[in-house]
Every structure is written in structure tokens, then in C-alpha cells.
Design a protein around this motif. Structure first.
Motif, PDB file in Angstrom:
ATOM      1  N   THR A 121       0.613   7.031  -4.309  1.00 13.37           N
ATOM      2  CA  THR A 121       0.458   5.586  -4.470  1.00 13.37           C
ATOM      3  C   THR A 121      -0.891   5.116  -3.933  1.00 13.37           C
ATOM      4  OG1 THR A 121       2.851   5.270  -4.296  1.00 13.37           O
ATOM      5  CG2 THR A 121       1.454   3.345  -3.867  1.00 13.37           C
ATOM      6  N   ILE A 122      -1.235   5.583  -2.740  1.00  9.33           N
ATOM      7  CA  ILE A 122      -2.535   5.225  -2.156  1.00  9.33           C
ATOM      8  C   ILE A 122      -3.673   5.790  -3.004  1.00  9.33           C
ATOM      9  CG2 ILE A 122      -4.006   5.502  -0.125  1.00  9.33           C
ATOM     10  CD1 ILE A 122      -1.419   5.650   1.551  1.00  9.33           C
TER      11      ILE A 122
ATOM     12  N   LEU B 218       7.164   0.262 -16.579  1.00 13.88           N
ATOM     13  CA  LEU B 218       7.409  -1.094 -17.053  1.00 13.88           C
ATOM     14  C   LEU B 218       8.229  -1.058 -18.337  1.00 13.88           C
ATOM     15  CD1 LEU B 218       3.967  -2.860 -16.460  1.00 13.88           C
ATOM     16  CD2 LEU B 218       6.068  -3.116 -15.135  1.00 13.88           C
ATOM     17  N   PRO B 219       9.048  -2.098 -18.583  1.00 16.65           N
ATOM     18  CA  PRO B 219       9.830  -2.130 -19.818  1.00 16.65           C
ATOM     19  C   PRO B 219       8.913  -2.324 -21.023  1.00 16.65           C
ATOM     20  CG  PRO B 219      10.088  -4.184 -18.578  1.00 16.65           C
ATOM     21  CD  PRO B 219       9.324  -3.242 -17.709  1.00 16.65           C
ATOM     22  N   PRO B 220       9.324  -1.873 -22.204  1.00 20.32           N
ATOM     23  CA  PRO B 220      10.685  -1.408 -22.522  1.00 20.32           C
ATOM     24  C   PRO B 220      10.768   0.081 -22.778  1.00 20.32           C
ATOM     25  CG  PRO B 220       9.639  -2.148 -24.533  1.00 20.32           C
ATOM     26  CD  PRO B 220       8.577  -2.197 -23.454  1.00 20.32           C
TER      27      PRO B 220
ATOM     28  N   LEU C 242       9.404   2.768  -2.319  1.00 18.71           N
ATOM     29  CA  LEU C 242       8.229   3.573  -2.649  1.00 18.71           C
ATOM     30  C   LEU C 242       8.059   3.733  -4.151  1.00 18.71           C
ATOM     31  CD1 LEU C 242       8.263   6.349   0.100  1.00 18.71           C
ATOM     32  CD2 LEU C 242       6.566   4.559  -0.225  1.00 18.71           C
ATOM     33  N   VAL C 243       9.159   3.877  -4.873  1.00 23.53           N
ATOM     34  CA  VAL C 243       9.053   3.982  -6.339  1.00 23.53           C
ATOM     35  C   VAL C 243       8.505   2.687  -6.925  1.00 23.53           C
ATOM     36  CG1 VAL C 243      10.364   4.245  -8.483  1.00 23.53           C
ATOM     37  CG2 VAL C 243      10.852   5.738  -6.537  1.00 23.53           C
TER      38      VAL C 243
ATOM     39  N   LEU D 172       3.700  -0.469  -8.906  1.00 25.09           N
ATOM     40  CA  LEU D 172       2.792  -1.604  -8.732  1.00 25.09           C
ATOM     41  C   LEU D 172       1.354  -1.129  -8.567  1.00 25.09           C
ATOM     42  CD1 LEU D 172       2.353  -4.649  -8.321  1.00 25.09           C
ATOM     43  CD2 LEU D 172       2.873  -4.317  -5.888  1.00 25.09           C
ATOM     44  N   ALA D 173       1.164  -0.070  -7.772  1.00 25.19           N
ATOM     45  CA  ALA D 173      -0.187   0.482  -7.595  1.00 25.19           C
ATOM     46  C   ALA D 173      -0.734   1.018  -8.908  1.00 25.19           C
ATOM     47  CB  ALA D 173      -0.164   1.582  -6.538  1.00 25.19           C
TER      48      ALA D 173
END
Length: 539
Positions: free
Chosen positions: A298-299, A411-413, A447-448, A453-454
Motif C-alpha cells: 500500500t505504501i 472498484l465496482p462493477p 488494510l484491504v 484507496l492507495a
């Protein structure tokens, strides 16, 4: 008495690349087109074989959907045993799909910038397929080394200074991993007297406490090799650099190679440590190691500016999520983890192929201008809006990039969202009553979500700089052989989305057997050599 011919299909994923890879060495490098079509014929034959094996396993052509092939007609544990079940079949299919599209992508340019690309490519497939098929730890080591040896040549293929530095680092790390692999195998054999995975599970209950402790040490040392290949922190520091340095088709295949380590850990851990005297051993290590890897990825993806490193850290995030799901200890999570494995592998591979095409519209000046405008908050004066047609190549690149970003970040879909939503659903509704929704569950979910988001921030930043910051971009010239592989991988992700229910059901059938080691023990015990008298000859 002889075996039915369909049974011999289990050998094809190993024999085809071995024969064709050796034969391609004899073809002169000047005959690029001939070598490509020979390579493609072998790869497509493997694709057809993997589909056939999947249908045979799922329709239970073999008892319990588990096929065993006794090489040289030696019974286990003395002979080499190949095993095909539903999980093996789906991994072979995934490998064949990625190999086919990567090879087609390499046809115009990448296969011609060095020698013996096609032979190395076939030997790489031989190692990967063998690692999926074998039921023996020593032969797993052999196929593992074949896979790595071929990958060394492919990473350095068309070498430059960056590729050589990354390749040397990759080679040193994997040689050390192979050393740990061999030490672990030696300790396991010294303790149990067998290297057959199924037979090993059978002998666990017979070990004394001292021998069981020695076995656990051997398994931990062995796991270091697979955790290195799976890029678990801190063993996966090599991955982002190697991904960004390798040629696109090789990098796409490396995404699958990372999943080979995860596959072996899933199969070995569930077979040995789901029940019996060593039940639960190592799951906490996989869980917390996966979470730390997830945080590291993530970082890393948030700090990355280059698309190759973004793809590398996306693969690290994928591995961290899978390791945490396996280590969580809930059997119902495994089929969701496998769905996520397939989706993320296809998406990251498509992104790595797409990067090379996107780079054709990026210029160093435009990238520097975008960074300068961000750093100094320079606002671009808007002009009078005028309608302008978007060239087809730019439209394709933009839409393909958007699809990759959606799947990678969950992200969807598309299928990435389905995988993560299913993961959260299983975490919050555990089927095992001994597992409660404690702090660990919320840490995994957090964390997921943060990794997604990252990924959104990083990929959106790259997309804005590439498709919006460039003034009057010139549409690049794209070959059909470069566009079709990306479209194929994205269509596969779309098919996963539309057929999520049947796919999940198939993967659930795959994991049902994995969570019942006695099924494999019974199949091994009832499989006799052809013409033998031990058990039934129902291979």
C-alpha cells in the motif's frame, strides 16, 4: 491392462513445452516467424489440454475429481506422482491463457531482440506447469529450478543496464531461495522418509514430538523459498524493480510466477496442517506476514511514480491479501482467495502489457510539465470548449487503463470488486464457529480498503498525467497483436464478473477437497500400478 488415452493428458503440459522448447533450439534465429508459430502451436495445444483437464476433473472422470499419474508405473511414495484436481486444472488454464496472450504480444518486437526467446518461453511453461502438477516435493524443486532458470534468461532478454541490474538482483535472491528450498526438503526427508506430499500428510501422526518439531523447522525453511517467490515482506523487495525492468510479456508471466508460490503454500499448508497433530501450525505467520506485506504494498504503490513499479506493488498487494486470507484459518475464505488470485493476476498482467503501449504517448517533457504544475499549483487557463474527436488508439488505451484500474483497486462493477466484497462477506460471516469477528478481522478489512484507496490515488494520478496533461497527444500506432492480448485479458475479467456465481461454485468444489486431506490419502492408497495388485487400478 493399459491406461485410457485421456489419462495421458496429464503428461501433456510438461511434455509439450519440453519437446517444443528443445526443438526450437535447433531452428535458426533468422526464422523468427517460423519459431513464433511453432511456439504458438505448442502454447495453444497446452491451452486446449488445460481446458480438457478442467472438464475431466470437474465431471469426476477420476474418482473424487482427483487424477493420479504414476510415472514409470512406480507406485507412491517411491515413484514420481503427478496429480490433477480442480485446483490444478484451473491454475493450468490460467497459465495457458497468460502464456498465449504474452506470446502474441511479443510477436512483433520483444521475441526478436535476443536469442532463444521461444525456447526459454517453453521451458518456463514446463517449469510452471510441472510445479502445478507434481505431488512430490523433490520434483517440485526440479520444476521450480527449471522455471527459475528459464526466467533468468527471459528477464535478461534484450538486455540493457537497468535490466541487467534488476536481473542480477533477481538471480541472487532466487538462488538463495533455492538453497533454502533444498535444505527444507532434506530436513523433511530425514524426518519422515518421504517427499510425496500426500504420503507426508499420512505419516505426520506417526512422528514423535522431537521429529515433529524437526519437520516443522524443515517446513518453515522450505516455506522461505515460496514466500520469497510470493513476495512476502521483507522477502519481496526485489519484485517492483524486476517487474519494471523486464520486458512487458516477461513481466506478465512473472505475475503468474508469483502466484506459483501462493499455490504451493495453499496446497501444502491445507494438506499438512489443517488437521492432525500439527493442526494450525504456521497460519499465524501467514496471516501477519500477509498483513505486513499488504501494508508495504500500500505504501509502495502510493509512493510510486512509474507505472512499472505501480504494477509491481499491485502484485505485492495481491500476494499480501492472498497470504492473509490463507493464514486467517477459515476454509470458506480459500475459494474467495482463489477468485481474487485469478482476477488480480489477469488484471495486473493486462496492465503490464498496456504500459508499453501507453508509454508511446508520453514524453519526458509532458511528464515534467505535469509534475511542475502540481508542485507549484500552476493553473492552466481554460480555453473555449471545442468538440474534438478522440482517436481510436487513444480511446482504447484510456478505456483499457480505466478497466485495469477498476479491477486492481477493487472498484465496482468488475471482478476485483466482487472478489473483495466476497472476502469481506466471508470475514464478517465466518462459517467456522470457533472464529470470531475480532480485531484481526477489522485489521484485514481496513488494510484491504486502504490498499484499494492507495491504488486509486496512484493510478488516477498516473492517468491524469498521461491522458490529460499531454497537450495535443499524437495517437500511437498499435498493432493488432499488441491490442488483442490486452482485450483478451480484460474480456476474461469481464467473463469472471458475469459468471461469478458458477466460477465461485467451481472454486468451492476445488477447496472442498483441499480441506479434506483424507480424500487425497484414500486416492493415493487406492491407486495401483498398471497390472499391479495393490488396490484398484483406477488412476
Amino acid at each position: 491392462m493399459s491406461l485410457p488415452w485421456l489419462h495421458h493428458l496429464m503428461l501433456a503440459p510438461v511434455l509439450l513445452p519440453l519437446i517444443f522448447g528443445a526443438g526450437l533450439i535447433l531452428v535458426n534465429e533468422r526464422h523468427h516467424q517460423k519459431k513464433f508459430f511453432i511456439n504458438l502451436a505448442s502454447t495453444l495445444a497446452m491451452l486446449a489440454t488445460s481446458v480438457a483437464l478442467l472438464l475431466l476433473a470437474d465431471n469426476e472422470y477420476w474418482p473424487d475429481g482427483i487424477g493420479l499419474y504414476l510415472s514409470a508405473n512406480w507406485t507412491a511414495p517411491f515413484g514420481i506422482v503427478l496429480l490433477v484436481d480442480r485446483l490444478t486444472a484451473v491454475m493450468l488454464l490460467l497459465a495457458s491463457i497468460l502464456a498465449s496472450v504474452s506470446l502474441i504480444f511479443a510477436m512483433i518486437r520483444w521475441s526478436r531482440i535476443g536469442v532463444h526467446f521461444h525456447s526459454l518461453f517453453q521451458f518456463l511453461l514446463m517449469g510452471i506447469n510441472g510445479a502445478f502438477l507434481t505431488n512430490d516435493l523433490f520434483n517440485l524443486f526440479v520444476f521450480f529450478e527449471v522455471m527459475l532458470a528459464a526466467s533468468y534468461g527471459l528477464i535478461l532478454h534484450g538486455y540493457n543496464s537497468v535490466r541487467i541490474r534488476a536481473g542480477m538482483q533477481y538471480i541472487v535472491v532466487n538462488l538463495l531461495a533455492s538453497f533454502f528450498f533444498l535444505i527444507g526438503v532434506a530436513l523433511i526427508y530425514a524426518t519422515t522418509g518421504t517427499l510425496n506430499m500426500t504420503d507426508l500428510a499420512m505419516r505426520l501422526s506417526m512422528l514423535s514430538p522431537e521429529d515433529l518439531m524437526l519437520l516443522k523447522i524443515g517446513v518453515v525453511i522450505l516455506a522461505l523459498a515460496f514466500l520469497t517467490k510470493s513476495a512476502m515482506w521483507p522477502l519481496g523487495f526485489w519484485l517492483p524493480t524486476t517487474y519494471s525492468a523486464a520486458s512487458p510479456p516477461v513481466a506478465a508471466m512473472m505475475v503468474l510466477m508469483t502466484k506459483v508460490g501462493v499455490y504451493v503454500l495453499i496446497r501444502l499448508w491445507l494438506l499438512l496442517f489443517s488437521e492432525g497433530p500439527a493442526a494450525g501450525f504456521g497460519f499465524d505467520l501467514l496471516l501477519w506476514g500477509g498483513l505486513v506485506t499488504l501494508a508495504f504494498g500500500t505504501i509502495g504503490i502510493l509512493a510510486s511514480q512509474e507505472p512499472g513499479r505501480m504494477a509491481g506493488y499491485a502484485a505485492v498487494i495481491s500476494s499480501g491479501t492472498l497470504l492473509a486470507a490463507v493464514g486467517y484459518g477459515q476454509p470458506a475464505l480459500i475459494n474467495v482467495a482463489l477468485f481474487y488470485l485469478i482476477s488480480s493476476t489477469l488484471a495486473v498482467a493486462a496492465f503490464l502489457l498496456l504500459i508499453e503501449l501507453i508509454e508511446r504517448i508520453r514524453t519526458p517533457g509532458a511528464a515534467m510539465l505535469a509534475l511542475t504544475m502540481e508542485a507549484f499549483a500552476v493553473e492552466d487557463t481554460p480555453e473555449e470548449p471545442v468538440g474534438k474527436a478522440i482517436p481510436g488508439a487513444l480511446a482504447f488505451l484510456g478505456l483499457a487503463f480505466a478497466c485495469c484500474a477498476l479491477i486492481i483497486t477493487g472498484l465496482p462493477p468488475l471482478s476485483g470488486f466482487i472478489a473483495k466484497f466476497s472476502l469481506f462477506h466471508r470475514l464478517l460471516n465466518p462459517t467456522d464457529m470457533l472464529i470470531e469477528r475480532g480485531i484481526v478481522t477489522w485489521v484485514v478489512i481496513a488494510l484491504v480498503v486502504l490498499s484499494g484507496l492507495a491504488g486509486i490515488i496512484s493510478l488516477m494520478r498516473f492517468g491524469v498525467r498521461t491522458f490529460w496533461a499531454v497537450q495535443n497527444p499524437v495517437a500511437p500506432h498499435l498493432q493488432r497483436s499488441e491490442v488483442m492480448p490486452v482485450i483478451t485479458l480484460l474480456l476474461a475479467c469481464l467473463l469472471l464478473t458475469v459468471q461469478a456465481g458458477p466460477t465461485m461454485a467451481y472454486l468451492e468444489r476445488s477447496t472442498d477437497a483441499l480441506n479434506q486431506p483424507e480424500v487425497y490419502l484414500n486416492r493415493l492408497g487406492s491407486t495401483a500400478a498398471v497390472g499391479g495388485t495393490f488396490g484398484e487400478s483406477d488412476q
